[in-house]
Design a protein around this motif. Structure first.
Motif, PDB file in Angstrom:
ATOM      1  N   PRO A  72      25.504  54.931  65.276  1.00  0.00           N
ATOM      2  CA  PRO A  72      24.201  54.730  64.614  1.00  0.00           C
ATOM      3  C   PRO A  72      23.736  53.278  64.608  1.00  0.00           C
ATOM      4  CG  PRO A  72      25.930  55.192  63.004  1.00  0.00           C
ATOM      5  CD  PRO A  72      26.510  55.461  64.345  1.00  0.00           C
ATOM      6  N   LEU A  73      24.683  52.350  64.749  1.00  0.00           N
ATOM      7  CA  LEU A  73      24.331  50.942  64.724  1.00  0.00           C
ATOM      8  C   LEU A  73      23.801  50.442  66.063  1.00  0.00           C
ATOM      9  CD1 LEU A  73      27.292  49.510  62.613  1.00  0.00           C
ATOM     10  CD2 LEU A  73      25.000  50.137  61.845  1.00  0.00           C
ATOM     11  N   LEU A  74      23.886  51.272  67.110  1.00  0.00           N
ATOM     12  CA  LEU A  74      23.330  50.887  68.396  1.00  0.00           C
ATOM     13  C   LEU A  74      21.821  51.085  68.449  1.00  0.00           C
ATOM     14  CD1 LEU A  74      26.026  52.303  70.869  1.00  0.00           C
ATOM     15  CD2 LEU A  74      25.736  49.944  70.097  1.00  0.00           C
ATOM     16  N   GLN A 113      21.697  48.582  74.726  1.00  0.00           N
ATOM     17  CA  GLN A 113      22.546  47.856  75.657  1.00  0.00           C
ATOM     18  C   GLN A 113      22.879  46.453  75.156  1.00  0.00           C
ATOM     19  OE1 GLN A 113      23.469  48.301  79.454  1.00  0.00           O
ATOM     20  NE2 GLN A 113      23.831  50.322  78.568  1.00  0.00           N
ATOM     21  N   ALA A 114      21.907  45.801  74.545  1.00  0.00           N
ATOM     22  CA  ALA A 114      22.137  44.466  74.016  1.00  0.00           C
ATOM     23  C   ALA A 114      23.180  44.493  72.902  1.00  0.00           C
ATOM     24  CB  ALA A 114      20.821  43.866  73.507  1.00  0.00           C
ATOM     25  N   ARG A 115      23.093  45.519  72.042  1.00  0.00           N
ATOM     26  CA  ARG A 115      24.091  45.634  70.983  1.00  0.00           C
ATOM     27  C   ARG A 115      25.455  46.040  71.539  1.00  0.00           C
ATOM     28  NH1 ARG A 115      21.478  47.662  65.298  1.00  0.00           N
ATOM     29  NH2 ARG A 115      19.762  46.170  65.245  1.00  0.00           N
ATOM     30  N   LEU A 116      25.435  46.903  72.546  1.00  0.00           N
ATOM     31  CA  LEU A 116      26.688  47.306  73.174  1.00  0.00           C
ATOM     32  C   LEU A 116      27.368  46.107  73.827  1.00  0.00           C
ATOM     33  CD1 LEU A 116      28.341  49.916  73.603  1.00  0.00           C
ATOM     34  CD2 LEU A 116      27.162  50.206  75.790  1.00  0.00           C
ATOM     35  N   PHE A 117      26.567  45.188  74.384  1.00  0.00           N
ATOM     36  CA  PHE A 117      27.130  43.979  74.980  1.00  0.00           C
ATOM     37  C   PHE A 117      27.862  43.161  73.915  1.00  0.00           C
ATOM     38  CE2 PHE A 117      26.806  39.430  75.869  1.00  0.00           C
ATOM     39  CZ  PHE A 117      27.439  39.351  77.103  1.00  0.00           C
ATOM     40  N   ASN A 121      38.212  48.420  96.393  1.00  0.00           N
ATOM     41  CA  ASN A 121      38.427  47.087  95.852  1.00  0.00           C
ATOM     42  C   ASN A 121      37.676  46.079  96.711  1.00  0.00           C
ATOM     43  OD1 ASN A 121      40.238  48.150  93.927  1.00  0.00           O
ATOM     44  ND2 ASN A 121      41.889  48.112  95.423  1.00  0.00           N
ATOM     45  N   PHE A 122      36.985  45.171  96.045  1.00  0.00           N
ATOM     46  CA  PHE A 122      36.148  44.196  96.751  1.00  0.00           C
ATOM     47  C   PHE A 122      36.495  42.781  96.292  1.00  0.00           C
ATOM     48  CE2 PHE A 122      33.608  48.140  96.372  1.00  0.00           C
ATOM     49  CZ  PHE A 122      33.472  48.445  97.712  1.00  0.00           C
ATOM     50  N   GLN A 123      37.792  42.414  96.479  1.00  0.00           N
ATOM     51  CA  GLN A 123      38.230  41.103  96.004  1.00  0.00           C
ATOM     52  C   GLN A 123      37.520  39.945  96.690  1.00  0.00           C
ATOM     53  OE1 GLN A 123      40.248  43.658  96.852  1.00  0.00           O
ATOM     54  NE2 GLN A 123      42.268  43.512  95.922  1.00  0.00           N
ATOM     55  N   PHE A 124      36.906  40.204  97.860  1.00  0.00           N
ATOM     56  CA  PHE A 124      36.232  39.109  98.566  1.00  0.00           C
ATOM     57  C   PHE A 124      34.938  38.714  97.876  1.00  0.00           C
ATOM     58  CE2 PHE A 124      35.075  43.171 100.478  1.00  0.00           C
ATOM     59  CZ  PHE A 124      33.689  43.146 100.393  1.00  0.00           C
ATOM     60  N   ALA A 125      34.428  39.546  96.967  1.00  0.00           N
ATOM     61  CA  ALA A 125      33.219  39.220  96.207  1.00  0.00           C
ATOM     62  C   ALA A 125      33.621  38.644  94.846  1.00  0.00           C
ATOM     63  CB  ALA A 125      32.348  40.461  96.025  1.00  0.00           C
ATOM     64  N   HIS A 126      32.774  37.779  94.304  1.00  0.00           N
ATOM     65  CA  HIS A 126      33.098  37.121  93.030  1.00  0.00           C
ATOM     66  C   HIS A 126      31.996  37.315  91.993  1.00  0.00           C
ATOM     67  CE1 HIS A 126      35.918  35.414  95.799  1.00  0.00           C
ATOM     68  NE2 HIS A 126      35.002  34.666  96.389  1.00  0.00           N
ATOM     69  N   HIS A 127      30.954  38.087  92.337  1.00  0.00           N
ATOM     70  CA  HIS A 127      29.841  38.322  91.417  1.00  0.00           C
ATOM     71  C   HIS A 127      29.659  39.822  91.214  1.00  0.00           C
ATOM     72  CE1 HIS A 127      28.402  34.120  91.481  1.00  0.00           C
ATOM     73  NE2 HIS A 127      28.788  34.134  92.742  1.00  0.00           N
ATOM     74  N   LEU A 128      29.628  40.234  89.954  1.00  0.00           N
ATOM     75  CA  LEU A 128      29.401  41.628  89.598  1.00  0.00           C
ATOM     76  C   LEU A 128      28.195  41.710  88.669  1.00  0.00           C
ATOM     77  CD1 LEU A 128      30.253  44.642  89.456  1.00  0.00           C
ATOM     78  CD2 LEU A 128      31.697  44.019  87.498  1.00  0.00           C
ATOM     79  N   VAL A 129      27.201  42.493  89.057  1.00  0.00           N
ATOM     80  CA  VAL A 129      26.038  42.727  88.204  1.00  0.00           C
ATOM     81  C   VAL A 129      26.239  44.042  87.466  1.00  0.00           C
ATOM     82  CG1 VAL A 129      23.562  43.182  88.140  1.00  0.00           C
ATOM     83  CG2 VAL A 129      24.464  41.405  89.653  1.00  0.00           C
ATOM     84  N   LEU A 130      26.293  43.951  86.139  1.00  0.00           N
ATOM     85  CA  LEU A 130      26.360  45.144  85.301  1.00  0.00           C
ATOM     86  C   LEU A 130      24.924  45.503  84.940  1.00  0.00           C
ATOM     87  CD1 LEU A 130      29.364  43.960  83.114  1.00  0.00           C
ATOM     88  CD2 LEU A 130      29.416  45.685  84.914  1.00  0.00           C
ATOM     89  N   PHE A 131      24.252  46.230  85.859  1.00  0.00           N
ATOM     90  CA  PHE A 131      22.831  46.533  85.667  1.00  0.00           C
ATOM     91  C   PHE A 131      22.620  47.324  84.390  1.00  0.00           C
ATOM     92  CE2 PHE A 131      18.766  48.585  86.470  1.00  0.00           C
ATOM     93  CZ  PHE A 131      18.021  47.527  86.988  1.00  0.00           C
ATOM     94  N   ASP A 132      23.561  48.163  84.079  1.00  0.00           N
ATOM     95  CA  ASP A 132      23.619  48.828  82.783  1.00  0.00           C
ATOM     96  C   ASP A 132      25.086  48.862  82.406  1.00  0.00           C
ATOM     97  OD1 ASP A 132      24.816  50.862  84.324  1.00  0.00           O
ATOM     98  OD2 ASP A 132      22.900  51.874  84.578  1.00  0.00           O
ATOM     99  N   MET A 133      25.410  49.305  81.211  1.00  0.00           N
ATOM    100  CA  MET A 133      26.809  49.366  80.798  1.00  0.00           C
ATOM    101  C   MET A 133      27.174  50.789  80.411  1.00  0.00           C
ATOM    102  SD  MET A 133      27.560  45.862  78.704  1.00  0.00           S
ATOM    103  CE  MET A 133      25.993  45.912  77.844  1.00  0.00           C
ATOM    104  N   LEU A 169      30.379  37.782  85.725  1.00  0.00           N
ATOM    105  CA  LEU A 169      29.801  39.051  85.287  1.00  0.00           C
ATOM    106  C   LEU A 169      28.374  38.793  84.802  1.00  0.00           C
ATOM    107  CD1 LEU A 169      32.891  40.243  83.209  1.00  0.00           C
ATOM    108  CD2 LEU A 169      32.348  40.772  85.592  1.00  0.00           C
ATOM    109  N   HIS A 170      27.399  39.272  85.557  1.00  0.00           N
ATOM    110  CA  HIS A 170      25.989  39.067  85.237  1.00  0.00           C
ATOM    111  C   HIS A 170      25.461  40.313  84.535  1.00  0.00           C
ATOM    112  CE1 HIS A 170      26.060  35.511  87.856  1.00  0.00           C
ATOM    113  NE2 HIS A 170      26.782  36.261  88.679  1.00  0.00           N
ATOM    114  N   VAL A 171      24.921  40.113  83.318  1.00  0.00           N
ATOM    115  CA  VAL A 171      24.527  41.251  82.488  1.00  0.00           C
ATOM    116  C   VAL A 171      23.073  41.071  82.036  1.00  0.00           C
ATOM    117  CG1 VAL A 171      25.213  42.746  80.583  1.00  0.00           C
ATOM    118  CG2 VAL A 171      26.906  41.222  81.633  1.00  0.00           C
ATOM    119  N   PRO A 172      22.107  41.643  82.773  1.00  0.00           N
ATOM    120  CA  PRO A 172      20.709  41.589  82.322  1.00  0.00           C
ATOM    121  C   PRO A 172      20.504  42.585  81.176  1.00  0.00           C
ATOM    122  CG  PRO A 172      20.882  42.846  84.355  1.00  0.00           C
ATOM    123  CD  PRO A 172      22.254  42.323  84.075  1.00  0.00           C
ATOM    124  N   LEU A 173      19.953  42.093  80.060  1.00  0.00           N
ATOM    125  CA  LEU A 173      19.811  42.908  78.860  1.00  0.00           C
ATOM    126  C   LEU A 173      18.362  42.925  78.385  1.00  0.00           C
ATOM    127  CD1 LEU A 173      22.904  41.407  77.012  1.00  0.00           C
ATOM    128  CD2 LEU A 173      22.794  43.685  78.040  1.00  0.00           C
TER     129      LEU A 173
END
Length: 937
Positions: free
Chosen positions: A622-624, A588-592, A541-553, A578-582
């Protein structure tokens, strides 16, 4: 010693090396004596006039062993020609004469009386340490938070309430069903730890999904000092080859459930091993229906039928499937829940009780409900028009009705205090190297190209670099699917961009992961970003951090929630970003869109997300693909959102406020919190351990933080391994907040293995038993002798009875004079201690040898004084035991008449427990623990 008194064949013991055992004089000349020590197979030569030796002479009533290690009792002592003979008798009444040369060499002067009369004295430091350790053992036995104090956890009321309620039961069988992020694993760990401290559970088996095995292993070790062994097929096969049952080889075992379901022979071995407790996480995966049950369910059911205690953990709420909920309850108590039909009938009665609880909470009781309450609680005098009366009625409902004894479920809505979540999607151009793979529907195209191509062409890499450089003071956690991607990103950021990084993945050992996590946790010069593979979603657990990068999902919402849950925990103080580069046009964009618009997982922890996802997964896949219809995806999102909102409404409407109150009893939780805070601030722990480290020769340095020390084995350490000391050194911290922030430090509490090791060592070893002191008081006649003695009640009983809770909180102190009087009431220990000087060991031994007869008489006087209070102490202990345990039996018997959730086995166990405790306490005796011979100067 007098040279003329020495004779070959005499038995002597070394003052400075008592561990050599009983020696025998084998040779004498004009100046020297030669002594052979059979136990150590060692021969020593001493100067006659200065030998650090004491002649051993046993007295009438002493228990001794002969050279064949047979026990005897001394009836008469005969001295002839400088040698001693003992007329002895054994338990069968056989008598004989035993020459001292035939005494056992395995002499352990383990009792203070023996050591005193043999002039075996201890230093001031050891004597003081023993006094403190004896007192603290008794004090801690009576602690209201016994078993809960040793865990590296925050003082969170609902977790402490659940753990206390369950851990204080005999053979508890419960379902822990808190929502995600509320700490079911911590509750289970607290229960296991407390049951072990109380002696109620020794052998524990934890069965888990494969993905959670390492998470639990780390949690149990780091938070609770529980050294579980990890069992896999390779380990079990190696032990089975030599004919051993692998599950009988360890006390604490963690194993994947698949190990048993895939290998019937190992399942049989697990069933044949004795267990005190079984713990099963993700219990909602144990599939059951009236028509069929899964192999996982059947495996757990077989174990649950023979293991006394059972903890099932699941976040799946009852309202999402009454059948599966019934199946889990049937595992807990098959007799109480024999069929689904009976369970459904009882379910309606629980609904009525819930309605009563809601009305009491909202102060909206109608006349009919008041009448029902008056009938159900007829033995209580209640004024339901007052807040006090309604609270009493509510507490009675909590105890008597519903599922509160078998099911605990805390919700985020009830607990409160969780941070907000904010998602920040970043849409980036898709590089040409990914186009072929995206066209085929690849969700993670970066895994299809080589590392160099990935780092140079993937726009998410450059975006990440830019973001980190523009947010240099912000800690950031990045989680990606594979160790290879995490390592590639870390190397790139560290070597090419000069960013402080740490990496964390499954190919690293636990020590390497610890160092990475610790480097990330450093507030100033630590890593700015920690790059994790999917294992980063587990166990830390890393409660001291406030930024999470979801590089992929990931491709399921439970795994995504696990990632977010590393930051979205109790204790998080800020909004989670929550930072999500797509990549444009990617799966991944559709999954987001699906996760955000349909399941709403970026905005909140949703207990319905996984169920909705599984309902629509066949249509979603199939829709992804880029070729999938955007319009169909829009429609599917609308349908899924509607189902999710419907389920959430059902959950809110079916919210069991009575169960929530039972799961977090504030009247229980708050006193626990306050008691733990008081114990956390107890400076006696620091004083005891600093004294212990000094006495044992452990090297101690201040770490620079409050109540934090660096320990190293000392060059002249007394014993090879100080209890719990890492041979490579370790940092220990007695401050809870600091220990929570530094997981690589040991959290030092009264229940830490090192502290318990010191207390146990002082109770079972000889250090600190005997001291000689000189009394400086002009009003006392020089030469006057006193004996200060400390006694402790001793009883032979099962450990799980924990009879030390009722045997007093202080050692019994006797101050005997030569006339047989006990002066303890007239002269306090504190005042006497101020007037005492402790001479060096050589002088102290000479005092004892010169006054051995008087010392023996004083010990006898002290023993008589201690025996004189034994009857009173026994009666007090029996009354205290009756208050503690018989009242609990009466409560269970009363509850069993109206609450079928109280198992008959609980009542029977408690009845047997009461009887066993009473029987043991009738045989309580007084044990002499330490003596101080005092002579006035």
């Amino acid at each position: 010693m007098k040279q003329n008194d020495l004779v070959v064949g005499q038995r002597w013991i070394s003052d400075t090396e008592p561990e050599l055992g009983l020696g025998i004089v084998v040779d004498l000349d004009a100046r020297a004596m030669t002594v052979f020590f059979p136990c150590a197979d060692d021969t020593r030569v001493y100067a006659k006039l200065s030998a650090p030796l004491t002649r051993i002479q046993f007295m009438v009533g002493d228990k001794i062993n002969d050279s064949d290690e047979q026990p005897w009792s001394v009836e008469h002592v005969v001295a002839q020609d400088g040698l001693l003979s003992y007329d002895v008798i054994n338990a069968e009444g056989v008598q004989k004469r035993l020459m001292e040369a035939r005494l056992s060499a395995q002499l352990h002067l383990s009792r203070p009386r023996e050591r005193l009369l043999a002039a075996q004295v201890d230093s001031r430091a050891w004597f003081a340490l023993r006094q403190a350790a004896l007192r603290e053992r008794l004090q801690q036995a009576r602690s209201p938070v016994r078993g809960l104090a040793g865990a590296r956890v925050g003082l969170i009321p609902h977790q402490l309430s659940v753990a206390n309620s369950v851990a204080n039961r005999l053979s508890p069988r419960v379902l822990l069903a808190d929502e995600v992020g509320l700490g079911k694993t911590i509750e289970a760990g607290l229960i296991i730890h407390a049951q072990r401290v109380q002696g109620r559970a020794e052998r524990v088996l934890i069965l888990l999904p494969d993905s959670l095995v390492h998470q639990w292993l780390v949690e149990m070790r780091r938070r609770f000092n529980l050294a579980f062994s990890l069992f896999d097929l390779e380990r079990c096969a190696a032990m089975a080859e030599v004919g051993d049952n692998p599950f009988a080889s360890e006390q604490l075992i963690i194993a994947p459930l698949s190990l048993l379901t895939d290998h019937p022979l190992l399942q049989a071995e697990a069933l044949n091993a004795p267990w005190d407790m079984l713990v099963v996480d993700e219990a909602h995966h144990l599939a059951w229906s009236p028509e069929a049950s899964s192999v996982e369910y059947d495996t757990v059911a077989a174990l649950a039928a023979v293991v006394p205690s059972l903890l099932l953990l699941t976040a799946t709420p009852e309202q999402l499937g009454v059948e599966s909920h019934f199946a889990r309850l049937q595992l807990l108590d098959p007799a109480r829940y024999p069929s689904l039909d009976e369970f459904m009938d009882a379910h309606e009665q629980w609904d009525e009780t819930r309605a009563l609880a809601d009305a009491l909470l909202d102060n909206q009781l109608n006349a009919e409900q008041s009448k029902v309450l008056s009938t159900q609680l007829a033995d209580l005098t209640l004024d339901l028009s007052t807040e006090t009366g309604r609270k009493q009625a509510l507490n009675a409902l909590l105890d008597r009705y519903g599922l509160g004894r078998v099911l605990f479920r805390n919700t985020r809505a009830a607990v409160g205090g969780f941070p907000a979540r904010a998602s920040h999607p970043v849409l980036l151009d898709t590089p040409e190297c990914y186009a072929p793979w995206l066209a085929k529907g690849a969700i993670w195209p970066e895994t299809r190209v080589d590392e160099e191509t990935f780092l140079e062409q993937d726009p998410r890499v450059s975006w990440l670099t830019g973001w980190l450089k523009s947010h240099r003071r912000d800690k950031c956690l990045l989680i990606t699917r594979t160790a290879a991607i995490a390592e590639a990103l870390e190397t790139h950021l560290r070597l090419r961009e000069g960013i402080r990084t740490a990496v964390f993945h499954e190919a690293m050992n636990l020590l390497e992961r610890d160092r990475a996590a610790a480097y990330f946790a450093e507030p100033e010069m630590g890593a700015q970003i920690l790059l994790c593979s999917e294992i980063g979603s587990e166990g830390r657990n890393f409660q001291f951090a406030h930024h999470l990068v979801l590089f992929d999902m990931p491709d399921n919402p439970d795994q995504l929630e696990q990632r977010i849950g590393r930051l979205d925990r109790i204790g998080q103080t800020e909004t989670i970003n929550l930072h999500v580069p797509l990549l444009a046009g990617s799966a991944q964009a559709r999954l987001f869109r699906w996760y955000g618009e349909a399941l709403n997982v970026f905005a909140q922890c949703s207990p319905t997300a996984q169920n909705v996802h599984e309902s629509f997964i066949a249509d979603l896949k199939p829709l992804l693909r880029p070729s999938g219809s955007e319009e169909q995806l829009d429609q599917l999102i609308i349908e899924a959102r509607a189902e999710r909102e419907l389920l959430e409404a059902e959950l809110a409407g079916g919210r069991d406020r009575l169960l929530e109150l039972q799961s977090c009893r504030q009247d229980i939780a708050q006193p626990l919190v306050e008691a733990l805070k008081t114990q956390d601030n107890d400076s006696r722990l620091d004083e005891l351990m600093l004294a212990a480290w000094e006495a044992f020769g452990v090297h101690v340095d201040d770490q620079g933080q409050p109540r934090t020390w660096i320990l190293q084995p000392g060059e002249h350490q007394l014993i090879d391994a100080f209890p719990g000391l890492d041979p490579d050194g370790m940092t220990v911290c007695a401050d809870r907040d600091l220990a929570l922030a530094h997981e690589d430090w040991h959290f030092l509490t009264w229940e830490h293995p090192m502290v318990q090791g010191v207390l146990d060592w002082m109770a079972t070893h000889t250090q600190g038993m005997v001291q000689v002191a000189v009394l400086r008081n002009k009003s006392v006649k020089p030469g006057t002798m006193l004996l200060e003695a400390w006694y402790q009640p001793s009883v032979l009983a099962r450990r799980d009875l924990a009879l030390d809770r009722v045997l007093g909180h202080e050692p019994l102190r006797i101050l005997a004079d030569i006339n047989g009087r006990n002066l303890a009431a007239q002269v306090s220990a504190a005042n006497l201690g101020k007037q005492l000087d402790v001479p060096d060991a050589k002088l102290a031994r000479s005092v004892i040898k010169a006054h051995r007869t008087e010392a023996e008489k004083l010990v006898s006087s002290a023993d008589a004084a201690a025996e004189a209070v034994l009857d009173s102490l026994r009666e007090q202990a029996l009354v205290a035991w009756h208050t503690l345990e018989y009242s609990e039996l009466q409560r269970l018997q009363a509850l069993a008449k109206i609450n079928p959730s109280v198992r008959e086995a609980e009542v029977t166990q408690q009845r047997d427990r009461v009887a066993a405790g009473e029987q043991a306490l009738r045989d309580v005796s007084m044990q002499l623990m330490a003596v101080r011979l005092i002579i006035a100067a």
